[in-house]
Motif scaffolding. Structure first.
Motif, PDB file in Angstrom:
ATOM      1  N   ILE A 115     -39.594 -93.826  -4.002  1.00  0.00           N
ATOM      2  CA  ILE A 115     -38.987 -95.122  -4.304  1.00  0.00           C
ATOM      3  C   ILE A 115     -39.992 -96.050  -4.989  1.00  0.00           C
ATOM      4  CG2 ILE A 115     -38.044 -97.225  -3.250  1.00  0.00           C
ATOM      5  CD1 ILE A 115     -36.763 -95.352  -1.140  1.00  0.00           C
ATOM      6  N   LEU A 116     -41.235 -96.045  -4.532  1.00  0.00           N
ATOM      7  CA  LEU A 116     -42.222 -97.011  -5.021  1.00  0.00           C
ATOM      8  C   LEU A 116     -42.974 -96.565  -6.278  1.00  0.00           C
ATOM      9  CD1 LEU A 116     -43.773 -98.259  -1.680  1.00  0.00           C
ATOM     10  CD2 LEU A 116     -42.111 -99.411  -3.146  1.00  0.00           C
ATOM     11  N   GLU A 117     -43.101 -95.270  -6.515  1.00  0.00           N
ATOM     12  CA  GLU A 117     -43.925 -94.791  -7.622  1.00  0.00           C
ATOM     13  C   GLU A 117     -43.061 -94.228  -8.746  1.00  0.00           C
ATOM     14  OE1 GLU A 117     -46.994 -92.089  -6.372  1.00  0.00           O
ATOM     15  OE2 GLU A 117     -47.335 -93.234  -4.540  1.00  0.00           O
ATOM     16  N   TYR A 118     -43.394 -94.643  -9.935  1.00  0.00           N
ATOM     17  CA  TYR A 118     -42.679 -94.153 -11.109  1.00  0.00           C
ATOM     18  C   TYR A 118     -43.087 -92.698 -11.389  1.00  0.00           C
ATOM     19  CZ  TYR A 118     -41.269 -93.533 -15.938  1.00  0.00           C
ATOM     20  OH  TYR A 118     -40.705 -93.049 -17.084  1.00  0.00           O
ATOM     21  N   GLY A 119     -42.108 -91.856 -11.643  1.00  0.00           N
ATOM     22  CA  GLY A 119     -42.392 -90.474 -12.021  1.00  0.00           C
ATOM     23  C   GLY A 119     -42.719 -89.542 -10.875  1.00  0.00           C
ATOM     24  N   LYS A 120     -42.553 -89.975  -9.640  1.00  0.00           N
ATOM     25  CA  LYS A 120     -42.831 -89.124  -8.478  1.00  0.00           C
ATOM     26  C   LYS A 120     -41.605 -88.276  -8.198  1.00  0.00           C
ATOM     27  CE  LYS A 120     -44.807 -88.230  -4.350  1.00  0.00           C
ATOM     28  NZ  LYS A 120     -44.788 -86.820  -4.187  1.00  0.00           N
ATOM     29  N   TRP A 121     -41.810 -86.966  -8.026  1.00  0.00           N
ATOM     30  CA  TRP A 121     -40.704 -86.054  -7.741  1.00  0.00           C
ATOM     31  C   TRP A 121     -40.592 -85.837  -6.243  1.00  0.00           C
ATOM     32  CZ3 TRP A 121     -37.324 -84.785 -11.378  1.00  0.00           C
ATOM     33  CH2 TRP A 121     -37.694 -85.004 -12.705  1.00  0.00           C
ATOM     34  N   PRO A 122     -39.383 -85.931  -5.687  1.00  0.00           N
ATOM     35  CA  PRO A 122     -39.219 -85.738  -4.243  1.00  0.00           C
ATOM     36  C   PRO A 122     -39.486 -84.294  -3.827  1.00  0.00           C
ATOM     37  CG  PRO A 122     -37.119 -86.367  -5.279  1.00  0.00           C
ATOM     38  CD  PRO A 122     -38.143 -86.297  -6.347  1.00  0.00           C
ATOM     39  N   MET A 123     -39.906 -84.132  -2.596  1.00  0.00           N
ATOM     40  CA  MET A 123     -40.228 -82.814  -2.058  1.00  0.00           C
ATOM     41  C   MET A 123     -39.025 -81.878  -2.104  1.00  0.00           C
ATOM     42  SD  MET A 123     -42.465 -80.775  -0.909  1.00  0.00           S
ATOM     43  CE  MET A 123     -43.801 -81.928  -0.774  1.00  0.00           C
ATOM     44  N   ILE A 124     -37.848 -82.395  -1.870  1.00  0.00           N
ATOM     45  CA  ILE A 124     -36.653 -81.545  -1.884  1.00  0.00           C
ATOM     46  C   ILE A 124     -36.419 -80.968  -3.278  1.00  0.00           C
ATOM     47  CG2 ILE A 124     -35.034 -83.439  -2.264  1.00  0.00           C
ATOM     48  CD1 ILE A 124     -34.386 -80.410  -0.009  1.00  0.00           C
ATOM     49  N   ASP A 125     -36.686 -81.751  -4.316  1.00  0.00           N
ATOM     50  CA  ASP A 125     -36.541 -81.241  -5.691  1.00  0.00           C
ATOM     51  C   ASP A 125     -37.564 -80.135  -5.969  1.00  0.00           C
ATOM     52  OD1 ASP A 125     -34.530 -83.051  -6.048  1.00  0.00           O
ATOM     53  OD2 ASP A 125     -35.636 -84.347  -7.435  1.00  0.00           O
ATOM     54  N   LYS A 126     -38.778 -80.345  -5.492  1.00  0.00           N
ATOM     55  CA  LYS A 126     -39.806 -79.312  -5.694  1.00  0.00           C
ATOM     56  C   LYS A 126     -39.438 -78.031  -4.946  1.00  0.00           C
ATOM     57  CE  LYS A 126     -43.352 -82.006  -4.541  1.00  0.00           C
ATOM     58  NZ  LYS A 126     -44.734 -82.469  -4.336  1.00  0.00           N
ATOM     59  N   TYR A 127     -38.957 -78.184  -3.726  1.00  0.00           N
ATOM     60  CA  TYR A 127     -38.571 -77.015  -2.934  1.00  0.00           C
ATOM     61  C   TYR A 127     -37.400 -76.275  -3.582  1.00  0.00           C
ATOM     62  CZ  TYR A 127     -37.159 -74.181   1.053  1.00  0.00           C
ATOM     63  OH  TYR A 127     -36.821 -73.126   1.880  1.00  0.00           O
ATOM     64  N   GLN A 128     -36.397 -77.008  -4.038  1.00  0.00           N
ATOM     65  CA  GLN A 128     -35.247 -76.377  -4.685  1.00  0.00           C
ATOM     66  C   GLN A 128     -35.669 -75.657  -5.960  1.00  0.00           C
ATOM     67  OE1 GLN A 128     -32.594 -79.700  -5.128  1.00  0.00           O
ATOM     68  NE2 GLN A 128     -31.575 -79.303  -3.161  1.00  0.00           N
ATOM     69  N   ARG A 129     -36.566 -76.253  -6.711  1.00  0.00           N
ATOM     70  CA  ARG A 129     -37.034 -75.617  -7.951  1.00  0.00           C
ATOM     71  C   ARG A 129     -37.799 -74.340  -7.636  1.00  0.00           C
ATOM     72  NH1 ARG A 129     -36.399 -73.037 -11.364  1.00  0.00           N
ATOM     73  NH2 ARG A 129     -37.601 -72.949 -13.254  1.00  0.00           N
ATOM     74  N   LEU A 130     -38.617 -74.381  -6.605  1.00  0.00           N
ATOM     75  CA  LEU A 130     -39.376 -73.190  -6.212  1.00  0.00           C
ATOM     76  C   LEU A 130     -38.442 -72.095  -5.714  1.00  0.00           C
ATOM     77  CD1 LEU A 130     -42.155 -71.903  -5.871  1.00  0.00           C
ATOM     78  CD2 LEU A 130     -42.287 -72.952  -3.617  1.00  0.00           C
ATOM     79  N   MET A 131     -37.388 -72.465  -4.998  1.00  0.00           N
ATOM     80  CA  MET A 131     -36.442 -71.471  -4.499  1.00  0.00           C
ATOM     81  C   MET A 131     -35.638 -70.827  -5.632  1.00  0.00           C
ATOM     82  SD  MET A 131     -37.136 -71.200  -1.401  1.00  0.00           S
ATOM     83  CE  MET A 131     -35.833 -70.144  -0.821  1.00  0.00           C
ATOM     84  N   LYS A 132     -35.414 -71.566  -6.718  1.00  0.00           N
ATOM     85  CA  LYS A 132     -34.752 -70.975  -7.885  1.00  0.00           C
ATOM     86  C   LYS A 132     -35.646 -69.937  -8.549  1.00  0.00           C
ATOM     87  CE  LYS A 132     -31.863 -74.900  -9.142  1.00  0.00           C
ATOM     88  NZ  LYS A 132     -31.651 -75.974 -10.119  1.00  0.00           N
ATOM     89  N   GLY A 133     -36.946 -70.100  -8.372  1.00  0.00           N
ATOM     90  CA  GLY A 133     -37.889 -69.119  -8.886  1.00  0.00           C
ATOM     91  C   GLY A 133     -38.714 -69.643 -10.045  1.00  0.00           C
ATOM     92  N   ILE A 134     -39.975 -69.308 -10.007  1.00  0.00           N
ATOM     93  CA  ILE A 134     -40.874 -69.557 -11.125  1.00  0.00           C
ATOM     94  C   ILE A 134     -41.465 -68.206 -11.512  1.00  0.00           C
ATOM     95  CG2 ILE A 134     -41.421 -71.963 -10.573  1.00  0.00           C
ATOM     96  CD1 ILE A 134     -44.000 -71.001  -9.262  1.00  0.00           C
ATOM     97  N   SER A 135     -41.846 -68.080 -12.761  1.00  0.00           N
ATOM     98  CA  SER A 135     -42.334 -66.794 -13.249  1.00  0.00           C
ATOM     99  C   SER A 135     -43.806 -66.879 -13.629  1.00  0.00           C
ATOM    100  CB  SER A 135     -41.518 -66.344 -14.457  1.00  0.00           C
ATOM    101  OG  SER A 135     -41.739 -67.224 -15.542  1.00  0.00           O
ATOM    102  N   VAL A 136     -44.389 -65.712 -13.776  1.00  0.00           N
ATOM    103  CA  VAL A 136     -45.780 -65.618 -14.221  1.00  0.00           C
ATOM    104  C   VAL A 136     -45.917 -66.266 -15.596  1.00  0.00           C
ATOM    105  CG1 VAL A 136     -47.584 -63.998 -14.918  1.00  0.00           C
ATOM    106  CG2 VAL A 136     -46.249 -63.550 -12.850  1.00  0.00           C
ATOM    107  N   GLU A 137     -44.950 -65.992 -16.459  1.00  0.00           N
ATOM    108  CA  GLU A 137     -44.989 -66.533 -17.817  1.00  0.00           C
ATOM    109  C   GLU A 137     -44.906 -68.052 -17.813  1.00  0.00           C
ATOM    110  OE1 GLU A 137     -42.700 -64.106 -16.895  1.00  0.00           O
ATOM    111  OE2 GLU A 137     -43.932 -62.459 -17.682  1.00  0.00           O
TER     112      GLU A 137
END
Length: 161
Positions: A115-137
């Motif tokens: 809420i207070l910092e511009y451009g800060k990503w919430p932990m839930i968004d990071k977790y959801q993105r990681l669960m979708k998968g990231i690749s070596v590339e």
């Protein structure tokens, strides 16, 4: 001595924040064996994924500190890893993110910062993105983009020439 390697690539998306966390974890793992001698010599280092980039802190006797910093920079510039290491790091990040999500105090602190910092990503968004998968590339391309647009801030305290 502290250095903050700032890159505009970091805050572009939740995926880039996750990739920075993975990058720092792999880098720490790669440094654990070569930096063991520095630990014995009472030199300390810390690598941390910050809000805008990579924080590097080195501490100890000033006449050998530059060698430890050179080792870190060499591993940063010649960044590589195996697919097995990448999978291990992904699993560790999943556990770390999940543990932060189930702790109410950590979750409320995260929400407060979003809420207070511009451009800060919430932990839930990071977790959801990681669960979708990231690749070596995607990690390799992120690291390349991160290193191509770097700004450096430094601070030296103590008896440093």
């Amino acid at each position: 001595v502290s250095f903050h390697l700032i890159s505009p690539q970091v805050q572009r998306s939740a995926e880039s924040v996750v990739l920075l966390d993975a990058f720092v974890s792999v880098l720490c793992l790669n440094l654990s064996e070569p930096a063991y001698g520095a630990d014995i010599a009472q030199l300390e280092y810390q690598l941390e994924a910050g809000e805008h980039g990579l924080l590097i802190r080195v501490k100890g006797f000033s006449h050998k500190l530059h060698l430890l910093f050179k080792l870190i920079v060499d591993h940063l510039s010649d960044f590589s890893f195996t697919p097995v290491v990448f999978e291990i790091i992904k699993e560790e990040l999943k556990k770390t993110y999940f543990n932060m999500l189930i702790k109410s105090e950590a979750l409320s602190n995260d929400l407060h910062r979003v809420i207070l910092e511009y451009g800060k990503w919430p932990m839930i968004d990071k977790y959801q993105r990681l669960m979708k998968g990231i690749s070596v590339e995607s990690l390799l391309s992120f690291v390349q983009a991160f290193k191509s647009q770097l700004f450096v801030e430094g601070l030296a305290e103590g008896n440093v020439t």
